[in-house]
Design an enzyme around this catalytic site. Structure first.
Site, PDB file in Angstrom:
ATOM      1  N   LYS A  22       0.828  -1.204   0.000  1.00 43.96           N
ATOM      2  CA  LYS A  22       0.000   0.000   0.000  1.00 43.96           C
ATOM      3  C   LYS A  22       0.869   1.263   0.000  1.00 43.96           C
ATOM      4  O   LYS A  22       0.657   2.184  -0.793  1.00 43.96           O
ATOM      5  CB  LYS A  22      -0.902  -0.040   1.246  1.00 43.96           C
ATOM      6  CG  LYS A  22      -2.063   0.886   1.189  1.00 43.96           C
ATOM      7  CD  LYS A  22      -2.973   0.707   2.403  1.00 43.96           C
ATOM      8  CE  LYS A  22      -3.765  -0.570   2.323  1.00 43.96           C
ATOM      9  NZ  LYS A  22      -4.585  -0.860   3.487  1.00 43.96           N
ATOM     10  N   ARG A  93      -3.210   3.000   8.595  1.00 43.76           N
ATOM     11  CA  ARG A  93      -3.537   1.698   7.975  1.00 43.76           C
ATOM     12  C   ARG A  93      -2.297   0.823   7.941  1.00 43.76           C
ATOM     13  O   ARG A  93      -1.195   1.304   7.712  1.00 43.76           O
ATOM     14  CB  ARG A  93      -3.976   1.882   6.521  1.00 43.76           C
ATOM     15  CG  ARG A  93      -5.235   2.677   6.336  1.00 43.76           C
ATOM     16  CD  ARG A  93      -5.444   2.885   4.841  1.00 43.76           C
ATOM     17  NE  ARG A  93      -6.201   4.078   4.588  1.00 43.76           N
ATOM     18  CZ  ARG A  93      -7.472   4.100   4.192  1.00 43.76           C
ATOM     19  NH1 ARG A  93      -8.119   2.984   4.002  1.00 43.76           N
ATOM     20  NH2 ARG A  93      -8.100   5.232   3.982  1.00 43.76           N
ATOM     21  N   GLY A 102      -5.893 -10.899   7.098  1.00 44.89           N
ATOM     22  CA  GLY A 102      -5.994 -11.308   8.506  1.00 44.89           C
ATOM     23  C   GLY A 102      -5.559 -10.236   9.488  1.00 44.89           C
ATOM     24  O   GLY A 102      -5.768 -10.340  10.693  1.00 44.89           O
ATOM     25  N   MET A 104      -5.129  -6.482  11.467  1.00 49.52           N
ATOM     26  CA  MET A 104      -5.897  -5.305  11.852  1.00 49.52           C
ATOM     27  C   MET A 104      -5.596  -4.246  10.816  1.00 49.52           C
ATOM     28  O   MET A 104      -4.441  -3.984  10.509  1.00 49.52           O
ATOM     29  CB  MET A 104      -5.429  -4.788  13.209  1.00 49.52           C
ATOM     30  CG  MET A 104      -5.708  -5.742  14.333  1.00 49.52           C
ATOM     31  SD  MET A 104      -7.476  -6.044  14.478  1.00 49.52           S
ATOM     32  CE  MET A 104      -7.500  -6.992  15.977  1.00 49.52           C
ATOM     33  N   ARG A 334      -4.042  -1.046  -6.567  1.00 51.23           N
ATOM     34  CA  ARG A 334      -3.258  -2.288  -6.539  1.00 51.23           C
ATOM     35  C   ARG A 334      -3.702  -3.143  -7.718  1.00 51.23           C
ATOM     36  O   ARG A 334      -4.790  -2.914  -8.269  1.00 51.23           O
ATOM     37  CB  ARG A 334      -3.471  -3.032  -5.221  1.00 51.23           C
ATOM     38  CG  ARG A 334      -4.917  -3.364  -4.962  1.00 51.23           C
ATOM     39  CD  ARG A 334      -5.098  -3.998  -3.606  1.00 51.23           C
ATOM     40  NE  ARG A 334      -6.509  -3.990  -3.250  1.00 51.23           N
ATOM     41  CZ  ARG A 334      -6.978  -4.286  -2.066  1.00 51.23           C
ATOM     42  NH1 ARG A 334      -6.169  -4.576  -1.097  1.00 51.23           N
ATOM     43  NH2 ARG A 334      -8.264  -4.280  -1.834  1.00 51.23           N
ATOM     44  N   HIS A 452      -3.112 -44.994  -5.529  1.00 54.33           N
ATOM     45  CA  HIS A 452      -3.798 -45.488  -6.722  1.00 54.33           C
ATOM     46  C   HIS A 452      -4.927 -44.536  -7.119  1.00 54.33           C
ATOM     47  O   HIS A 452      -5.044 -44.123  -8.276  1.00 54.33           O
ATOM     48  CB  HIS A 452      -4.330 -46.898  -6.449  1.00 54.33           C
ATOM     49  CG  HIS A 452      -5.074 -47.485  -7.598  1.00 54.33           C
ATOM     50  ND1 HIS A 452      -6.442 -47.414  -7.706  1.00 54.33           N
ATOM     51  CD2 HIS A 452      -4.641 -48.106  -8.713  1.00 54.33           C
ATOM     52  CE1 HIS A 452      -6.817 -47.988  -8.828  1.00 54.33           C
ATOM     53  NE2 HIS A 452      -5.745 -48.429  -9.461  1.00 54.33           N
ATOM     54  N   ARG A 614       6.025 -48.718 -21.108  1.00 50.60           N
ATOM     55  CA  ARG A 614       6.761 -49.392 -20.027  1.00 50.60           C
ATOM     56  C   ARG A 614       6.278 -50.824 -19.891  1.00 50.60           C
ATOM     57  O   ARG A 614       5.067 -51.073 -19.842  1.00 50.60           O
ATOM     58  CB  ARG A 614       6.558 -48.644 -18.712  1.00 50.60           C
ATOM     59  CG  ARG A 614       7.353 -49.284 -17.590  1.00 50.60           C
ATOM     60  CD  ARG A 614       7.178 -48.561 -16.288  1.00 50.60           C
ATOM     61  NE  ARG A 614       5.857 -48.803 -15.728  1.00 50.60           N
ATOM     62  CZ  ARG A 614       5.395 -48.174 -14.659  1.00 50.60           C
ATOM     63  NH1 ARG A 614       6.128 -47.240 -14.077  1.00 50.60           N
ATOM     64  NH2 ARG A 614       4.201 -48.439 -14.191  1.00 50.60           N
ATOM     65  N   SER A 761      14.106 -42.270 -17.769  1.00 47.83           N
ATOM     66  CA  SER A 761      12.949 -41.518 -17.273  1.00 47.83           C
ATOM     67  C   SER A 761      12.898 -41.697 -15.760  1.00 47.83           C
ATOM     68  O   SER A 761      12.893 -42.828 -15.257  1.00 47.83           O
ATOM     69  CB  SER A 761      11.668 -42.047 -17.926  1.00 47.83           C
ATOM     70  OG  SER A 761      10.576 -41.312 -17.452  1.00 47.83           O
ATOM     71  N   GLY A 763      11.396 -42.105 -12.374  1.00 50.64           N
ATOM     72  CA  GLY A 763      10.128 -42.450 -11.717  1.00 50.64           C
ATOM     73  C   GLY A 763      10.206 -41.906 -10.308  1.00 50.64           C
ATOM     74  O   GLY A 763      10.629 -42.582  -9.377  1.00 50.64           O
ATOM     75  N   THR A 764       9.816 -40.666 -10.176  1.00 51.59           N
ATOM     76  CA  THR A 764      10.016 -40.014  -8.868  1.00 51.59           C
ATOM     77  C   THR A 764       9.053 -40.525  -7.792  1.00 51.59           C
ATOM     78  O   THR A 764       9.288 -40.286  -6.619  1.00 51.59           O
ATOM     79  CB  THR A 764       9.863 -38.489  -8.999  1.00 51.59           C
ATOM     80  OG1 THR A 764       8.697 -38.238  -9.778  1.00 51.59           O
ATOM     81  CG2 THR A 764      11.067 -37.866  -9.656  1.00 51.59           C
ATOM     82  N   ASN A 765       7.998 -41.217  -8.208  1.00 48.14           N
ATOM     83  CA  ASN A 765       7.117 -41.782  -7.178  1.00 48.14           C
ATOM     84  C   ASN A 765       7.882 -42.837  -6.386  1.00 48.14           C
ATOM     85  O   ASN A 765       7.967 -42.783  -5.154  1.00 48.14           O
ATOM     86  CB  ASN A 765       5.880 -42.433  -7.807  1.00 48.14           C
ATOM     87  CG  ASN A 765       5.089 -41.470  -8.645  1.00 48.14           C
ATOM     88  OD1 ASN A 765       5.187 -40.263  -8.459  1.00 48.14           O
ATOM     89  ND2 ASN A 765       4.301 -41.981  -9.575  1.00 48.14           N
ATOM     90  N   ASP A 766       8.453 -43.792  -7.122  1.00 47.47           N
ATOM     91  CA  ASP A 766       9.221 -44.813  -6.425  1.00 47.47           C
ATOM     92  C   ASP A 766      10.510 -44.244  -5.853  1.00 47.47           C
ATOM     93  O   ASP A 766      10.922 -44.609  -4.764  1.00 47.47           O
ATOM     94  CB  ASP A 766       9.530 -45.984  -7.373  1.00 47.47           C
ATOM     95  CG  ASP A 766       8.378 -46.977  -7.392  1.00 47.47           C
ATOM     96  OD1 ASP A 766       7.950 -47.397  -6.301  1.00 47.47           O
ATOM     97  OD2 ASP A 766       7.888 -47.307  -8.489  1.00 47.47           O
ATOM     98  N   CYS A 828       8.712 -38.933 -15.194  1.00 51.16           N
ATOM     99  CA  CYS A 828       7.332 -39.383 -15.366  1.00 51.16           C
ATOM    100  C   CYS A 828       6.623 -39.635 -14.036  1.00 51.16           C
ATOM    101  O   CYS A 828       5.506 -40.117 -14.010  1.00 51.16           O
ATOM    102  CB  CYS A 828       7.255 -40.602 -16.274  1.00 51.16           C
ATOM    103  SG  CYS A 828       8.109 -42.030 -15.615  1.00 51.16           S
ATOM    104  N   TYR A 848      12.418 -33.325 -20.642  1.00 49.95           N
ATOM    105  CA  TYR A 848      10.962 -33.139 -20.618  1.00 49.95           C
ATOM    106  C   TYR A 848      10.379 -33.592 -19.291  1.00 49.95           C
ATOM    107  O   TYR A 848      11.035 -34.298 -18.525  1.00 49.95           O
ATOM    108  CB  TYR A 848      10.289 -33.908 -21.778  1.00 49.95           C
ATOM    109  CG  TYR A 848      10.369 -35.410 -21.629  1.00 49.95           C
ATOM    110  CD1 TYR A 848       9.427 -36.117 -20.878  1.00 49.95           C
ATOM    111  CD2 TYR A 848      11.400 -36.129 -22.236  1.00 49.95           C
ATOM    112  CE1 TYR A 848       9.515 -37.486 -20.736  1.00 49.95           C
ATOM    113  CE2 TYR A 848      11.490 -37.503 -22.094  1.00 49.95           C
ATOM    114  CZ  TYR A 848      10.546 -38.182 -21.336  1.00 49.95           C
ATOM    115  OH  TYR A 848      10.634 -39.536 -21.179  1.00 49.95           O
TER     116      TYR A 848
HETATM  117  C1  PEP Z   1       7.219 -43.728 -10.617  1.00 50.15           C
HETATM  118  O1  PEP Z   1       7.579 -44.568  -9.813  1.00 50.15           O
HETATM  119  O2  PEP Z   1       7.440 -42.519 -10.480  1.00 50.15           O
HETATM  120  C2  PEP Z   1       6.441 -44.106 -11.802  1.00 50.15           C
HETATM  121  C3  PEP Z   1       6.146 -43.226 -12.739  1.00 50.15           C
HETATM  122  O3  PEP Z   1       5.983 -45.370 -11.868  1.00 50.15           O
HETATM  123  P1  PEP Z   1       4.727 -45.901 -11.058  1.00 50.15           P
HETATM  124  O4  PEP Z   1       4.030 -44.754 -10.454  1.00 50.15           O
HETATM  125  O5  PEP Z   1       3.904 -46.629 -12.046  1.00 50.15           O
HETATM  126  O6  PEP Z   1       5.371 -46.797 -10.057  1.00 50.15           O
HETATM  127 MG    MG Z   2       7.512 -46.669 -10.357  1.00 49.83          MG
END
Ligand code: PEP
Ligand code: MG
Length: 875
Positions: A22, A93, A102, A104, A334, A452, A614, A761, A763-766, A828, A848
């Site tokens: 402000k 102010r 939030g 005063m 603003r 899942h 895969r 690639s 697999g960042t989940n695992d 991925c 990518y």
């Molecule tokens: C992962 O592990 O990041 C992945 C893409 O494979 P999935 O989720 O199928 O295990």
């Molecule tokens: Mg995996």
């Protein structure tokens, strides 16, 4: 010496960290020559020091404030003390770097006391003067002492009732009696209202500083990830009065429509009113256009200032103004808050009007806003009064309403009867897929952002709230309990997958229409980006969605999903439970037929786009039945002894399936399965080649930890593919065999793996699961506690953990590129579609990101933003 106080002439818009948003804008407008009532800003730094250092106010601020008030008196020719000259009244102010509802906020009319109010009454009129004084006492009580504003309103009502007339018609004595009662209210709270204007000012400034730490402000900061050590500035400004007379008023105006982005002033004003009268809604304001007729000069002035401000700030402005006795003052400007639809339209229009560049337009829009443009959202108005049942993880965006069902079967049955359903489960499994497809939304009480339910829902674009641990679900009894509330099948819920909120009852949804505008923005995004965006998809409809959203390839087609259809699961089960080679052969033959059809259609759908397929990844037991009834049925179908079958299934159970017989380990123990899949891929590619489409298959092996695993599988596949070329009597054509990098060990030996892999690639989940040792399916049980207790800032399955997982990834990229500088590397896992993680992926040098189809549009924007910000940084 540090400067703690800045007059409006001294600051500018770039100083918003020091002067607050402000204050910086007031300074900027003053220097632009706009009619801003004069004032000064006490810096955010002063706030932090005031909160931490005893006597800081007395030693470092007090004198400066008095000097600044002197200056103000000179500029306005009005006086802050005494009661025999023109009165200077000020507003106080708060104003932090980021706007913070939030805190005063405001005290108006500061500087009035018993005597000065009488002076003001003589110069104006009784009603106006006492109205100002009452407002001051009420706001001061609220901001400084936390005395509820409503108590004052009640006193006023009581007085009006007793006097049998409106306060407007009170005599001097009646006004004074009411003020005495206001004072009494202070006494009841063991406080007094200071009569000295300077004391009022000091007290008010300190209160605003302290409000930085009030609980509402703290909660707001936590929610919006605003650091605690920024502090708020305080703006002290000469008052102008919109409630002076009939030629006075106040209003709030946007320079474009904040709901749909249409060009043109959008807002309202009230004559003879002060700022909060507009907000309070007691009187109905008029549309700003009506001002043209009532006060043509003020309207014309406003129009030109609004245009000047928009051009100067190069964005839609939200402007507050006051007219005092016919003269227009601008009190605040603003960048206006807006809907996603408006944000898009405004950004594109500003480019067309030559006010901003395409790249600036790309940086103006939050990737999250894109989700609102491609998914339905709940009607804003209905949300105001909706009752929230619980909140879980915002696993897949969108908004949907329907009847609760507790099983996939029921979901299917009701869907076929034309009823919209919300599938509510502890967690989902591949067996639930048919029910998930027909549900409007999916809610689970367990599991995280990569569970899942979350992954599948995102893939399908179905709204999903996962890991909502507050829900006690009894799937048997078909009940859902949350606190005191118990719901059963058929009760209606509304689910918002963008916020994770679940509401009771039905809410209407709206879908914003702006395909062409979005397409335009994303085309610019592709031009500005370095990283490409692919999609994780395997069903025909997901592939089509991905293509419609403009993907540059398919980064992950998971083949396990192809085994869950009714006919297919039987063959898969026959294969897993086979007791002799004949049974194996028969099952594989059937599966080959199914998979060949699938791949043929998939290749046909994606055409020339690259697609990484895969090979089978999940643990075998996921394909086996669990319920007694289902086992009996399977025994009958496969003509096996049920007792023996039960025993066999039991034997296939694993203690830690995620760490067990899955991924490439299956490819090593049962090469026939991978060979069958590869034959299906190549036979489809060959068929399409004969039809004139050139396909270069890309095959990916999951869960590699050891170079020899990859070498072993690659060797037999290459041999097998050679045999296929001979079998199908076709000239060999190029293909690629790559690997997922989803185990910490794979990152550490990435240089060795790069020798054998055509692409990587992540697999960042695992990889996240294995690095943290957090089960990706169970994190819902403890991550909320971790984030609540500040042990983790965010769920690492949602946003990449740069310090751990990220280091492994970066190391893997470096090692791999030492061997193959041009190796294509993608991501991925789910974080591939996370806009906050994408700049990091660009930094470590991947090619990518790949994400669920519905996350593709936001990811296209995010990769462009990452590149633009990087370019800005390196300038
Ligand atoms: C992962 O592990 O990041 C992945 C893409 O494979 P999935 O989720 O199928 O295990
Ligand atoms: Mg995996």
């Amino acid at each position: 010496m540090t400067q703690f106080i800045y007059s409006f002439e001294e600051g500018n818009a770039d100083q918003n960290a020091l002067l607050g948003g402000k204050g910086a804008n007031l300074a900027e407008m003053t220097n632009l020559g706009l009619p801003v009532p004069p004032g000064f800003t006490i810096t955010t730094e002063s706030c932090i020091r005031f909160l931490n250092e005893p006597y800081f106010f007395e030693s470092h601020l007090k004198t400066g404030i008095l000097e600044a008030v002197d200056q103000l008196e000179k500029k306005t020719q009005k006086y802050f003390s005494g009661n025999d000259q023109a009165l200077l009244l000020v507003s106080v102010r708060s104003g932090a770097k980021f706007s913070m509802p939030g805190m005063m906020d405001t005290i108006l009319n500061l500087g009035l006391n018993d005597l000065r109010t009488q002076t003001l009454a003589q110069a104006t009129n009784l009603d106006f003067a006492y109205n100002c004084y009452r407002r001051l006492m009420q706001m001061f009580a609220d901001v400084v002492y936390g005395i509820p504003k409503e108590d004052f309103d009640q006193l006023l009502l009581f007085f009006e009732k007793n006097a049998g007339k409106s306060v407007k018609d009170f005599t001097l004595e009646e006004h004074q009696a009411l003020i005495d009662q206001y004072k009494q209210l202070y006494y009841e709270h063991h406080q007094t209202f200071p009569q000295s204007p300077k004391e009022q000012l000091f007290t008010a400034i300190k209160a605003v500083f302290r409000s930085w730490n009030n609980p509402r402000a703290q909660v707001y900061r936590e929610l919006n990830q605003i650091p605690d050590d920024l502090g708020t500035a305080v703006n002290v400004q000469a008052m102008v009065f919109g409630n002076s007379d009939q030629q006075s008023g106040t209003g709030v105006v946007f320079t474009r429509n904040p709901a749909n982005g249409q060009k043109g002033l959008f807002g309202e004003f009230l004559l003879q009113a002060q700022g909060e009268d507009v907000v309070a809604g007691i009187r109905t304001p008029e549309p700003i256009q009506a001002l043209e007729e009532k006060m043509p000069q003020a309207y014309a002035d406003f129009l030109s200032y609004a245009q000047k401000l928009e051009e100067h700030y190069k964005d839609m402005q939200d402007i507050e103004f006051t007219i005092e006795k016919g003269k227009l003052y601008i009190l605040q400007t603003r960048n206006g808050k807006r809907t996603a639809k408006a944000a898009l339209k405004i950004a594109l229009d500003l480019v067309e009007e030559g006010i901003i560049s395409q790249n600036t337009a790309l940086l103006r829009i939050q990737p999250a806003a894109i989700n609102q443009l491609i998914h339905p959202v709940f009607d804003e108005e209905q949300l105001q009064t909706a009752s929230v049942l619980a909140q879980g993880l915002p696993a897949s965006p969108g908004a949907a309403t329907g009847q609760i069902v507790f099983s996939a079967k029921e979901a299917k049955r009701l869907h076929e009867a034309g009823i919209k359903v919300i599938l509510v489960r502890h967690e989902t499994s591949p067996e639930d897929i048919e029910g998930m497809i027909v549900s409007q939304a999916i809610v689970t009480s367990h599991g995280g952002m990569t569970s899942h339910a979350a992954v599948v829902a995102r893939g399908m674009g179905t709204c999903c709230v996962a890991g909502c641990e507050a829900l006690r679900i009894d799937e048997e009894a078909k009940t859902l309990q949350c606190g005191e509330i118990i719901l059963g099948q058929g009760d209606i819920l509304s689910v918002d997958g963008s916020t994770g909120l679940i509401y009771l009852g039905q809410l209407s949804t709206v879908l914003v229409e702006n395909d062409q505008e979005l397409e335009q923005l994303l085309t610019w995004a592709d031009q500005a980006a370095q990283l490409k965006v692919r999609a994780n998809a395997e069903t025909i409809s997901d592939l089509q969605t991905a293509i419609q959203f403009g993907v540059q390839g398919i980064g992950l087609a998971r083949t396990e999903h192809m085994f869950f259809g009714q006919e297919r699961i039987i063959e898969m089960r026959r294969l897993i439970l086979a007791e002799n080679p004949l049974e194996v052969k028969a099952a594989l033959k059937k599966l080959l037929e199914f998979q060949s059809q699938d791949f043929y259609q998939m290749f046909q759908t994606v055409g020339q786009l690259p697609m990484i397929i895969r090979l089978l990844d999940p643990p075998m037991h996921e394909f086996l039945p669990k319920e007694e009834q289902e086992i009996q049925f399977l025994a009958q179908t496969l003509q096996k002894n049920p007792v023996k079958l039960t025993h066999q299934i039991k034997q296939l159970q694993e203690s830690n399936p995620m760490l067990g017989h899955r991924g490439c380990r299956l490819g090593i123990t049962q090469p026939d399965v991978y060979k069958m899949q590869v034959e299906a891929i190549f036979s489809s590619a060959i068929r399409l080649q004969q039809e004139g489409l050139t396909i270069r298959p890309e095959i990916m092996i999951p869960l590699i930890a050891e170079k020899a695993e990859l070498t072993y599988i690659k060797d037999y596949l290459v041999n097998f593919i050679d045999q296929l070329f001979t079998k199908y009597q076709i000239q060999p054509f190029p293909y690629d065999i790559g690997t997922m990098i989803e185990l910490p060990r794979a990152c550490l030996i990435a240089d060795q793996l790069a020798q054998d892999a055509d692409f990587f690639s992540f697999g960042t989940n695992d990889l996240t699961q294995m690095t943290y040792g957090f089960s990706r399916d169970d994190i819902g049980k403890f991550i909320p506690s971790y984030t609540d207790k500040n042990i983790l800032a965010v769920d690492p399955f949602q946003s990449v953990d740069r310090q751990g997982v990220g280091i492994l990834m970066s190391l893997a990229v470096q090692k791999a590129r030492q061997i193959k500088p041009d190796l294509t590397i993608g991501i991925c896992g789910e974080v591939g579609g996370d806009p906050d993680s994408i700049p990091f992926f660009q930094e470590i040098g991947v090619n990518y990101v790949s994400c669920s189809p519905y996350r593709v549009p936001a990811a296209r924007l995010a990769v462009a933003q990452a590149n633009l910000l990087k370019q800005e940084e390196t300038k």
